[in-house]
Design an enzyme around this catalytic site. Sequence first.
Site, PDB file in Angstrom:
ATOM      1  N   GLN A 112       0.839  -1.208   0.000  1.00 54.67           N
ATOM      2  CA  GLN A 112       0.000   0.000   0.000  1.00 54.67           C
ATOM      3  C   GLN A 112       0.879   1.264   0.000  1.00 54.67           C
ATOM      4  O   GLN A 112       0.537   2.249  -0.643  1.00 54.67           O
ATOM      5  CB  GLN A 112      -0.966  -0.025   1.186  1.00 54.67           C
ATOM      6  CG  GLN A 112      -1.985  -1.156   1.018  1.00 54.67           C
ATOM      7  CD  GLN A 112      -3.134  -1.116   2.012  1.00 54.67           C
ATOM      8  OE1 GLN A 112      -3.197  -0.249   2.878  1.00 54.67           O
ATOM      9  NE2 GLN A 112      -4.045  -2.062   1.876  1.00 54.67           N
ATOM     10  N   GLY A 129      -5.477   0.590  10.939  1.00 53.38           N
ATOM     11  CA  GLY A 129      -5.302  -0.860  11.071  1.00 53.38           C
ATOM     12  C   GLY A 129      -4.099  -1.204  11.943  1.00 53.38           C
ATOM     13  O   GLY A 129      -3.023  -0.640  11.772  1.00 53.38           O
ATOM     14  N   ASP A 158      -7.540   6.714  21.871  1.00 55.55           N
ATOM     15  CA  ASP A 158      -6.916   6.713  23.200  1.00 55.55           C
ATOM     16  C   ASP A 158      -7.080   8.079  23.858  1.00 55.55           C
ATOM     17  O   ASP A 158      -7.381   8.179  25.050  1.00 55.55           O
ATOM     18  CB  ASP A 158      -5.439   6.339  23.056  1.00 55.55           C
ATOM     19  CG  ASP A 158      -5.275   5.081  22.227  1.00 55.55           C
ATOM     20  OD1 ASP A 158      -5.655   4.012  22.705  1.00 55.55           O
ATOM     21  OD2 ASP A 158      -4.819   5.176  21.070  1.00 55.55           O
ATOM     22  N   HIS A 186       0.065   2.747  20.153  1.00 57.38           N
ATOM     23  CA  HIS A 186      -1.347   2.408  20.342  1.00 57.38           C
ATOM     24  C   HIS A 186      -1.408   0.945  20.803  1.00 57.38           C
ATOM     25  O   HIS A 186      -1.624   0.031  20.027  1.00 57.38           O
ATOM     26  CB  HIS A 186      -2.139   2.588  19.045  1.00 57.38           C
ATOM     27  CG  HIS A 186      -3.532   2.032  19.151  1.00 57.38           C
ATOM     28  ND1 HIS A 186      -4.496   2.589  19.942  1.00 57.38           N
ATOM     29  CD2 HIS A 186      -4.100   0.945  18.596  1.00 57.38           C
ATOM     30  CE1 HIS A 186      -5.594   1.869  19.863  1.00 57.38           C
ATOM     31  NE2 HIS A 186      -5.385   0.861  19.054  1.00 57.38           N
TER      32      HIS A 186
HETATM   33  P1  NAX Z   1     -12.515  -6.075  10.630  1.00 56.00           P
HETATM   34  O1  NAX Z   1     -11.783  -7.363  10.700  1.00 56.00           O
HETATM   35  O2  NAX Z   1     -13.995  -6.036  10.806  1.00 56.00           O
HETATM   36  O3  NAX Z   1     -12.208  -5.397   9.205  1.00 56.00           O
HETATM   37  C1  NAX Z   1     -10.937  -5.349   8.651  1.00 56.00           C
HETATM   38  C2  NAX Z   1     -11.116  -5.462   7.158  1.00 56.00           C
HETATM   39  O4  NAX Z   1      -9.848  -5.252   6.532  1.00 56.00           O
HETATM   40  C3  NAX Z   1     -11.633  -6.820   6.709  1.00 56.00           C
HETATM   41  O5  NAX Z   1     -12.830  -6.640   5.963  1.00 56.00           O
HETATM   42  C4  NAX Z   1     -10.499  -7.357   5.838  1.00 56.00           C
HETATM   43  O6  NAX Z   1     -10.955  -8.106   4.733  1.00 56.00           O
HETATM   44  C5  NAX Z   1      -9.833  -6.054   5.406  1.00 56.00           C
HETATM   45  N1  NAX Z   1      -8.477  -6.219   4.913  1.00 56.00           N
HETATM   46  C6  NAX Z   1      -7.528  -7.116   5.326  1.00 56.00           C
HETATM   47  N2  NAX Z   1      -6.434  -6.981   4.571  1.00 56.00           N
HETATM   48  C7  NAX Z   1      -6.670  -5.985   3.707  1.00 56.00           C
HETATM   49  C8  NAX Z   1      -5.917  -5.409   2.675  1.00 56.00           C
HETATM   50  N3  NAX Z   1      -4.688  -5.848   2.360  1.00 56.00           N
HETATM   51  N4  NAX Z   1      -6.465  -4.402   1.952  1.00 56.00           N
HETATM   52  C9  NAX Z   1      -7.698  -3.962   2.224  1.00 56.00           C
HETATM   53  N5  NAX Z   1      -8.478  -4.494   3.188  1.00 56.00           N
HETATM   54  C10 NAX Z   1      -7.963  -5.491   3.924  1.00 56.00           C
HETATM   55  O7  NAX Z   1     -11.778  -5.103  11.632  1.00 56.00           O
HETATM   56  P2  NAX Z   1     -12.302  -3.700  12.191  1.00 56.00           P
HETATM   57  O8  NAX Z   1     -12.998  -3.883  13.455  1.00 56.00           O
HETATM   58  O9  NAX Z   1     -12.984  -2.972  11.089  1.00 56.00           O
HETATM   59  O10 NAX Z   1     -10.918  -2.996  12.539  1.00 56.00           O
HETATM   60  C11 NAX Z   1     -10.062  -2.563  11.508  1.00 56.00           C
HETATM   61  C12 NAX Z   1      -8.676  -2.329  12.064  1.00 56.00           C
HETATM   62  O11 NAX Z   1      -8.681  -1.230  12.969  1.00 56.00           O
HETATM   63  C13 NAX Z   1      -8.100  -3.522  12.847  1.00 56.00           C
HETATM   64  O12 NAX Z   1      -6.744  -3.683  12.481  1.00 56.00           O
HETATM   65  C14 NAX Z   1      -8.186  -3.053  14.278  1.00 56.00           C
HETATM   66  O13 NAX Z   1      -7.236  -3.687  15.092  1.00 56.00           O
HETATM   67  C15 NAX Z   1      -7.923  -1.571  14.101  1.00 56.00           C
HETATM   68  N6  NAX Z   1      -8.295  -0.692  15.195  1.00 56.00           N
HETATM   69  C16 NAX Z   1      -7.462   0.337  15.449  1.00 56.00           C
HETATM   70  C17 NAX Z   1      -7.741   1.275  16.411  1.00 56.00           C
HETATM   71  C18 NAX Z   1      -6.811   2.417  16.675  1.00 56.00           C
HETATM   72  O14 NAX Z   1      -7.096   3.188  17.601  1.00 56.00           O
HETATM   73  N7  NAX Z   1      -5.709   2.610  15.943  1.00 56.00           N
HETATM   74  C19 NAX Z   1      -8.976   1.163  17.233  1.00 56.00           C
HETATM   75  C20 NAX Z   1     -10.028   0.330  16.607  1.00 56.00           C
HETATM   76  C21 NAX Z   1      -9.569  -0.877  15.856  1.00 56.00           C
HETATM   77  O15 NAX Z   1      -9.460  -1.942  16.761  1.00 56.00           O
END
Ligand code: NAX
Length: 327
Positions: A112, A129, A158, A186
């Site tokens: 990316q 992510g 946070d 984080h």
């Molecule tokens: P989900 O598992 O519901 O959604 C993640 C999505 O990303 C999935 O649909 C998956 O198919 C997709 N994905 C995986 N690899 C990909 C790629 N190479 N290109 C495009 N899409 C891809 O997770 P969700 O609850 O939506 O959380 C998303 C991310 O945010 C996770 O990594 C989570 O840990 C992170 N978070 C980060 C936070 C922060 O404060 N920085 C807080 C909230 C969240 O937990």
Amino acid sequence: MKPPIKVAITGAAGQLAYSLSFRVASGEVFGADQPLHLTLLEIAPAMGALEGVVLELDDCAYPLVRSIQATDQATAAFDGINWGLLVGSKPRTKGMERGDLLAANGKIFVEQGKALERAADDLRILVVGNPANTNCLIALSNAGSVPTDRFAAMMRLDQNRGMAQLAGKAGKPVSSVTNMAIWGNHSATQFPDFFNAKIGGTPAPEVIQDPAWLETAFISTVQKRGAAIIEARGSSSAASAASAAIDHVISMRSATPAGDWFSAAVLSDGSYDVPQGIVSSFPLRSDGEKWEIVQGLTHNAFAREKIDASVKELLDEREAVKDSLPD
Ligand code: NAX
């Protein structure tokens, strides 16, 4: 109406994006006079679910949306974008070590990062992510000529969690809490800096005269809030995380109120003895276009130890992904 901008959201079929995409499309993030082209990136197996999200976005008939493109190709998703909200990442699965998680996500953010060379000149990136800080480091390190100050990783959830906890304990509205700095990663090592936070303009420790609560319960509640939500809800924070992503973008795009700051993880320039070459959280101010790290805050030995522990974790993460970082 302004000329349209292009906004990409990755992980667009996931739960966080299910909240975020609709709020972006509604105009809440970039303004009621800002039309946009939305591009939604997913991996191939999730394209069916993403199609459902696109149908729903269509059905909202948002007047600001000029087009919606769903794709599983990062190069197509990032072509000409002004903003990228990088939410998608590989979740930790059973039996996976943290090192495996870092490596799996490393591959995603190398690809990316390279694809972001196709973005517009005024590109801005928010990495959400997880592991967000190190994913951000990998993306900015692989993005060729894109300036590194265009990248940040999300610490705003946070910050918001810290503000809500302080307000609750003080019995004051959350709007009275300012200057909430988060330092480090984080993760559960982050340091939510109550010493420098203010409630109604007064240092938080003078309003909340309970040092034991501040030094233990407050810190661990903020650090472990994500786990508490998973435990209670059965899935990770999504609506609050989307809300924080929106707050982050708005803070970056507006002038920070006088005397205040917001928290985001950016490539360290060595400020506060945080080593260069890691993406660590700092208090920032923005003029609406450029941000700077707020200088001159002081830390006592307690705070310094917490910051150093989180920084060490970031250095370890960088070491674990060194194959994803160009020389
Ligand atoms: P989900 O598992 O519901 O959604 C993640 C999505 O990303 C999935 O649909 C998956 O198919 C997709 N994905 C995986 N690899 C990909 C790629 N190479 N290109 C495009 N899409 C891809 O997770 P969700 O609850 O939506 O959380 C998303 C991310 O945010 C996770 O990594 C989570 O840990 C992170 N978070 C980060 C936070 C922060 O404060 N920085 C807080 C909230 C969240 O937990």
